[in-house]
Design a protein around this motif. Structure first.
Motif, PDB file in Angstrom:
ATOM      1  N   SER A  62       0.804  -1.216   0.000  1.00  0.00           N
ATOM      2  CA  SER A  62       0.000   0.000   0.000  1.00  0.00           C
ATOM      3  C   SER A  62       0.842   1.274   0.000  1.00  0.00           C
ATOM      4  O   SER A  62       0.371   2.333  -0.406  1.00  0.00           O
ATOM      5  CB  SER A  62      -0.934   0.006   1.216  1.00  0.00           C
ATOM      6  N   VAL A  63       2.109   1.150   0.449  1.00  0.00           N
ATOM      7  CA  VAL A  63       2.985   2.327   0.459  1.00  0.00           C
ATOM      8  C   VAL A  63       4.061   2.217  -0.618  1.00  0.00           C
ATOM      9  O   VAL A  63       5.065   2.931  -0.570  1.00  0.00           O
ATOM     10  CB  VAL A  63       3.647   2.510   1.845  1.00  0.00           C
ATOM     11  N   ASN A  64       3.855   1.293  -1.568  1.00  0.00           N
ATOM     12  CA  ASN A  64       4.778   1.119  -2.699  1.00  0.00           C
ATOM     13  C   ASN A  64       6.208   0.796  -2.256  1.00  0.00           C
ATOM     14  O   ASN A  64       7.177   1.370  -2.770  1.00  0.00           O
ATOM     15  CB  ASN A  64       4.779   2.358  -3.588  1.00  0.00           C
ATOM     16  N   ALA A  65       6.334  -0.117  -1.313  1.00  0.00           N
ATOM     17  CA  ALA A  65       7.652  -0.514  -0.833  1.00  0.00           C
ATOM     18  C   ALA A  65       8.387  -1.323  -1.904  1.00  0.00           C
ATOM     19  O   ALA A  65       7.772  -1.916  -2.793  1.00  0.00           O
ATOM     20  CB  ALA A  65       7.523  -1.340   0.442  1.00  0.00           C
ATOM     21  N   ALA A  66       9.699  -1.392  -1.805  1.00  0.00           N
ATOM     22  CA  ALA A  66      10.510  -2.144  -2.757  1.00  0.00           C
ATOM     23  C   ALA A  66      10.333  -3.638  -2.526  1.00  0.00           C
ATOM     24  O   ALA A  66       9.990  -4.092  -1.426  1.00  0.00           O
ATOM     25  CB  ALA A  66      11.976  -1.764  -2.612  1.00  0.00           C
TER      26      ALA A  66
END
Length: 237
Positions: A62-66
């Motif tokens: 949801s937070v566009n993590a790697a």
């Protein structure tokens, strides 16, 4: 594969599946907020089957993590399954092929592991496969349905349904604890130390997965040294 082993595995897996469905339903709500579709949620849940791991994954998505962050989080959260695989290997009959052993390891969840190690004698691979299959299908389906219709149920109802999984897990560990004092002491110690570690200043900052791994190694090592299980092969511990 024995039809009897498959039947017993399905019978053991159905209660697990019912509890999984309720928990996965709430996980599906989180997955929906992360932007996953129902098919994506089904596939991710089918191959992951870990509430803590999936919850962390969806939060990172949801937070566009790697990708590397997601992989590292899943590794730490699910590290306990390596210990469960090692323990279950002692319940597999000699001569079982490595492919069957590997597939059994891939089937492990907390509850499937519990019913597998509780199986009298050696655990047939078909038993674990069947228990894992039915529970996994319900877990993945619950996540997919939660994505589609999770907002239709009030959150208190979803939370109440999720409690059934904990009740089922207690039903698995209580019978052997009542019949074996050593198991009872180990279970009581695990509950007490788990609660204590949450309150400690340093250990309390660890992730739940890390605490579980450390406590499992410590408690099982102490229990094995104090009350070793004697083998029939040589009559020694």
């Amino acid at each position: 594969m024995s039809r009897k082993d498959i039947t017993l595995g399905l019978r053991a897996g159905i209660p697990i599946a019912m509890g999984y469905f309720a928990v996965a339903f709430s996980i599906g709500i989180i997955a929906a907020k992360a932007g996953l579709t129902a098919p994506e949620g089904f596939l991710s849940s089918f191959f992951t089957r870990a509430s803590a791991g999936e919850y962390g994954t969806y939060m990172l998505v949801s937070v566009n993590a790697a990708y590397v962050e997601v992989m590292a989080m899943c590794l730490v959260a699910n590290l306990r399954y390596m210990l469960m695989s090692a323990a279950l290997s002692q319940k597999i009959a000699p001569g079982t092929s490595w492919a069957k052993r590997l597939l059994m390891a891939c089937c492990i969840t907390d509850e499937v592991f519990a019913v597998s190690v509780a199986h009298p004698g050696y655990t047939p691979p078909a038993f674990t496969y069947a228990a894992a299959l039915v529970s996994t299908l319900f877990w993945a389906s619950g996540c997919a349905i939660g994505i589609v219709a999770g907002s239709l149920l009030p959150q208190p109802v979803v939370t109440a349904l999720s409690l059934s999984l904990y009740g089922m897990f207690l039903a698995i560990i209580i019978p052997p604890a009542r019949s074996d004092l050593s198991v009872l002491c180990a279970v009581a110690a695990s509950f007490a130390l788990s609660g204590l570690c949450v309150l400690l200043p340093v250990v309390g900052e660890w992730s739940s997965g890390t605490r579980t791994v450390v406590l499992t190694i410590v408690i099982s090592s102490i229990a094995a040294s104090l009350k070793p299980i004697k083998t029939e092969a040589d009559g020694e511990a």
